[in-house]
Design a protein around this motif. Sequence first.
Motif, PDB file in Angstrom:
ATOM      1  N   GLY A 173       8.427   9.433   7.435  1.00 43.49           N
ATOM      2  CA  GLY A 173       7.881   8.021   7.945  1.00 43.49           C
ATOM      3  C   GLY A 173       6.338   8.340   8.167  1.00 43.49           C
ATOM      4  N   ALA A 174       5.878   9.462   8.977  1.00 41.69           N
ATOM      5  CA  ALA A 174       4.601   9.686   9.118  1.00 41.69           C
ATOM      6  C   ALA A 174       3.701  10.028   7.822  1.00 41.69           C
ATOM      7  N   GLU A 175       4.069  10.612   6.966  1.00 40.44           N
ATOM      8  CA  GLU A 175       3.390  10.787   5.766  1.00 40.44           C
ATOM      9  C   GLU A 175       3.394   9.430   4.938  1.00 40.44           C
ATOM     10  N   LEU A 176       4.258   8.567   4.789  1.00 39.39           N
ATOM     11  CA  LEU A 176       4.403   7.343   4.405  1.00 39.39           C
ATOM     12  C   LEU A 176       3.291   6.529   5.029  1.00 39.39           C
ATOM     13  N   ILE A 177       3.018   6.581   6.329  1.00 33.01           N
ATOM     14  CA  ILE A 177       2.158   5.669   7.024  1.00 33.01           C
ATOM     15  C   ILE A 177       0.545   6.182   6.831  1.00 33.01           C
ATOM     16  N   GLU A 178       0.367   7.554   6.775  1.00 28.69           N
ATOM     17  CA  GLU A 178      -0.712   8.041   6.498  1.00 28.69           C
ATOM     18  C   GLU A 178      -0.964   7.530   4.710  1.00 28.69           C
ATOM     19  N   ALA A 179      -0.423   7.841   4.082  1.00 31.43           N
ATOM     20  CA  ALA A 179      -0.454   7.492   2.610  1.00 31.43           C
ATOM     21  C   ALA A 179      -0.799   5.830   2.564  1.00 31.43           C
TER      22      ALA A 179
ATOM     23  N   SER B 281       0.840  -1.165   0.039  1.00 30.37           N
ATOM     24  CA  SER B 281      -0.098   0.081   0.057  1.00 30.37           C
ATOM     25  C   SER B 281       0.858   1.253   0.069  1.00 30.37           C
ATOM     26  N   MET B 282       2.049   1.341   0.676  1.00 32.70           N
ATOM     27  CA  MET B 282       2.881   2.312   0.779  1.00 32.70           C
ATOM     28  C   MET B 282       3.530   2.492  -0.372  1.00 32.70           C
ATOM     29  N   ILE B 283       3.950   1.579  -1.232  1.00 33.88           N
ATOM     30  CA  ILE B 283       4.670   1.638  -2.431  1.00 33.88           C
ATOM     31  C   ILE B 283       3.646   2.131  -3.484  1.00 33.88           C
ATOM     32  N   LEU B 284       2.478   1.531  -3.486  1.00 22.90           N
ATOM     33  CA  LEU B 284       1.601   1.931  -4.495  1.00 22.90           C
ATOM     34  C   LEU B 284       0.690   3.254  -4.312  1.00 22.90           C
TER      35      LEU B 284
ATOM     36  N   ARG C  14      -2.028   3.912   4.971  1.00 26.20           N
ATOM     37  CA  ARG C  14      -3.366   3.530   5.252  1.00 26.20           C
ATOM     38  C   ARG C  14      -4.693   4.178   4.512  1.00 26.20           C
ATOM     39  N   ARG C  15      -4.401   5.122   3.791  1.00 22.64           N
ATOM     40  CA  ARG C  15      -5.340   5.728   2.666  1.00 22.64           C
ATOM     41  C   ARG C  15      -5.546   4.717   1.625  1.00 22.64           C
ATOM     42  N   GLU C  16      -4.451   4.360   1.018  1.00 20.94           N
ATOM     43  CA  GLU C  16      -4.409   3.252  -0.048  1.00 20.94           C
ATOM     44  C   GLU C  16      -4.784   2.005   0.421  1.00 20.94           C
ATOM     45  N   GLN C  17      -4.730   1.553   1.533  1.00 19.77           N
ATOM     46  CA  GLN C  17      -5.029   0.213   1.939  1.00 19.77           C
ATOM     47  C   GLN C  17      -6.454  -0.038   1.834  1.00 19.77           C
TER      48      GLN C  17
END
Length: 114
Positions: free
Chosen positions: A98-104, A58-61, A106-109
Amino acid sequence: MIDLTIENQRYKALDETEFAEYQNLKAQVAKDRLGLNGVWSLRKTYKYLNRSYKFMISMILSPAGQALLTDSIIKPDVPGSQYQVRINQFLAIWDKHGAELIEAARREQRILYP
């Protein structure tokens, strides 16, 4: 006086500065043993970060992930094979964003895995 052993060599630290140097050397040896350089598989990376496979994909995509991780993620040539990660670059990005990637992720997941 403090007795120290680094890779089967004995040292004696006389003061706090020498002990701090010993701690730095010990941390560097541990980091070298861990192998935080080169190319890792995605599996080794998500286990190191204590995350799941779904989270990493999810983070990569995610759009934010694609913008930030373009140089650190090696996409597979053959469909169905694994992603590879340049771990030095990835961890530098992870420390900063890291925080930005985690939020992104979670949205994509929610989109990828409803």
